[in-house]
Motif scaffolding. Sequence first.
Motif, short mmCIF file in Angstrom:
data_model
loop_
_atom_site.label_atom_id
_atom_site.label_comp_id
_atom_site.label_asym_id
_atom_site.label_seq_id
_atom_site.Cartn_x
_atom_site.Cartn_y
_atom_site.Cartn_z
N PHE A 39 0.86 -1.18 0.00
CA PHE A 39 0.00 0.00 0.00
C PHE A 39 0.89 1.23 0.00
O PHE A 39 2.11 1.13 0.14
N ARG A 40 0.27 2.40 -0.15
CA ARG A 40 1.03 3.65 -0.12
C ARG A 40 0.34 4.63 0.82
O ARG A 40 -0.88 4.76 0.79
N ALA A 41 1.14 5.33 1.62
CA ALA A 41 0.61 6.34 2.54
C ALA A 41 0.95 7.72 2.00
O ALA A 41 2.06 7.96 1.52
N SER A 42 -0.02 8.63 2.08
CA SER A 42 0.20 9.98 1.58
C SER A 42 -0.66 10.98 2.35
O SER A 42 -1.58 10.60 3.07
N VAL A 43 -0.30 12.24 2.18
CA VAL A 43 -1.06 13.34 2.77
C VAL A 43 -1.06 14.49 1.76
O VAL A 43 -0.03 14.76 1.14
N PRO A 44 -2.20 15.14 1.56
CA PRO A 44 -2.24 16.22 0.57
C PRO A 44 -1.64 17.52 1.09
O PRO A 44 -1.70 17.82 2.28
N ALA A 45 -1.08 18.27 0.15
CA ALA A 45 -0.62 19.64 0.41
C ALA A 45 -1.13 20.50 -0.74
O ALA A 45 -0.98 20.12 -1.90
N ARG A 46 -1.73 21.62 -0.40
CA ARG A 46 -2.16 22.53 -1.45
C ARG A 46 -0.94 23.00 -2.24
O ARG A 46 0.15 23.15 -1.69
N VAL A 47 -1.11 23.22 -3.53
CA VAL A 47 -0.01 23.65 -4.39
C VAL A 47 0.70 24.87 -3.80
O VAL A 47 1.93 24.93 -3.76
N GLU A 48 -0.07 25.83 -3.30
CA GLU A 48 0.54 27.04 -2.76
C GLU A 48 1.27 26.82 -1.43
O GLU A 48 2.04 27.67 -0.99
N ASP A 49 1.05 25.65 -0.80
CA ASP A 49 1.73 25.32 0.46
C ASP A 49 2.92 24.38 0.26
O ASP A 49 3.47 23.86 1.23
N PHE A 50 3.28 24.13 -0.99
CA PHE A 50 4.40 23.23 -1.33
C PHE A 50 5.53 24.06 -1.92
O PHE A 50 5.30 24.89 -2.81
N HIS A 51 6.74 23.83 -1.44
CA HIS A 51 7.90 24.59 -1.92
C HIS A 51 9.06 23.63 -2.20
O HIS A 51 9.60 23.01 -1.28
N LEU A 52 9.41 23.52 -3.46
CA LEU A 52 10.56 22.72 -3.87
C LEU A 52 11.81 23.49 -3.47
O LEU A 52 11.99 24.64 -3.86
N LEU A 53 12.67 22.87 -2.67
CA LEU A 53 13.87 23.54 -2.17
C LEU A 53 15.09 23.27 -3.03
O LEU A 53 15.98 24.11 -3.13
N ARG A 54 15.14 22.08 -3.63
CA ARG A 54 16.24 21.77 -4.55
C ARG A 54 15.87 20.61 -5.45
O ARG A 54 15.03 19.79 -5.12
N GLY A 55 16.52 20.59 -6.60
CA GLY A 55 16.35 19.49 -7.53
C GLY A 55 15.25 19.71 -8.55
O GLY A 55 14.48 20.67 -8.46
N ALA A 56 15.23 18.80 -9.52
CA ALA A 56 14.23 18.82 -10.58
C ALA A 56 13.69 17.40 -10.73
O ALA A 56 14.32 16.55 -11.36
N PRO A 57 12.52 17.13 -10.14
CA PRO A 57 11.98 15.77 -10.22
C PRO A 57 11.53 15.41 -11.63
O PRO A 57 11.29 16.27 -12.47
N LYS A 58 11.41 14.12 -11.85
CA LYS A 58 10.87 13.59 -13.11
C LYS A 58 9.41 13.23 -12.89
O LYS A 58 8.96 13.05 -11.76
N THR A 59 8.68 13.12 -14.00
CA THR A 59 7.24 12.83 -13.93
C THR A 59 6.89 11.70 -14.88
O THR A 59 7.36 11.65 -16.02
#
Length: 134
Positions: A39-59
């Motif tokens: 299974f996978r565990a997750s929690v939502p974050a609104r887009v405006e409450d998320f801040h990428l600090l470093r790196g460039a993820p893949k999709t």
Amino acid sequence: MIVHGACHCGAIAYEAEVDPARTTVCHCIDCQKLSGAAFRASVPARVEDFHLLRGAPKTYVKTAESGNRRAQVFCGDCGSPLYSADEVGTKAYLLRLGVMAERASLPPQREIWCEAALPWSRDLLPLPKIEKQQ
């Protein structure tokens, strides 16, 4: 609650604000396959409450059973799953607990897609425990 996430190799890091009451475990087959776990565990974050600090993820974009297209975002170097989001017009990211420093403080508050749960995953408490691998 403020959370801090980083992939296994440290190339990608983020900070986000989440509501711990919205922490969820998903048993769907897509989550099983994409996490490599039961299974996978997750929690939502609104887009405006998320801040990428470093790196460039893949999709990687997958089409759900519902027909919705979901972006699966991960580290291209170590493969750590970071979050998922609607491909277009997303309002929130579903952050993966496994990469969060605060994961122990985010116990799941509900389970979804239980019909797809692996039968043995529902009763792990009686198993013998080993605190640490040698």
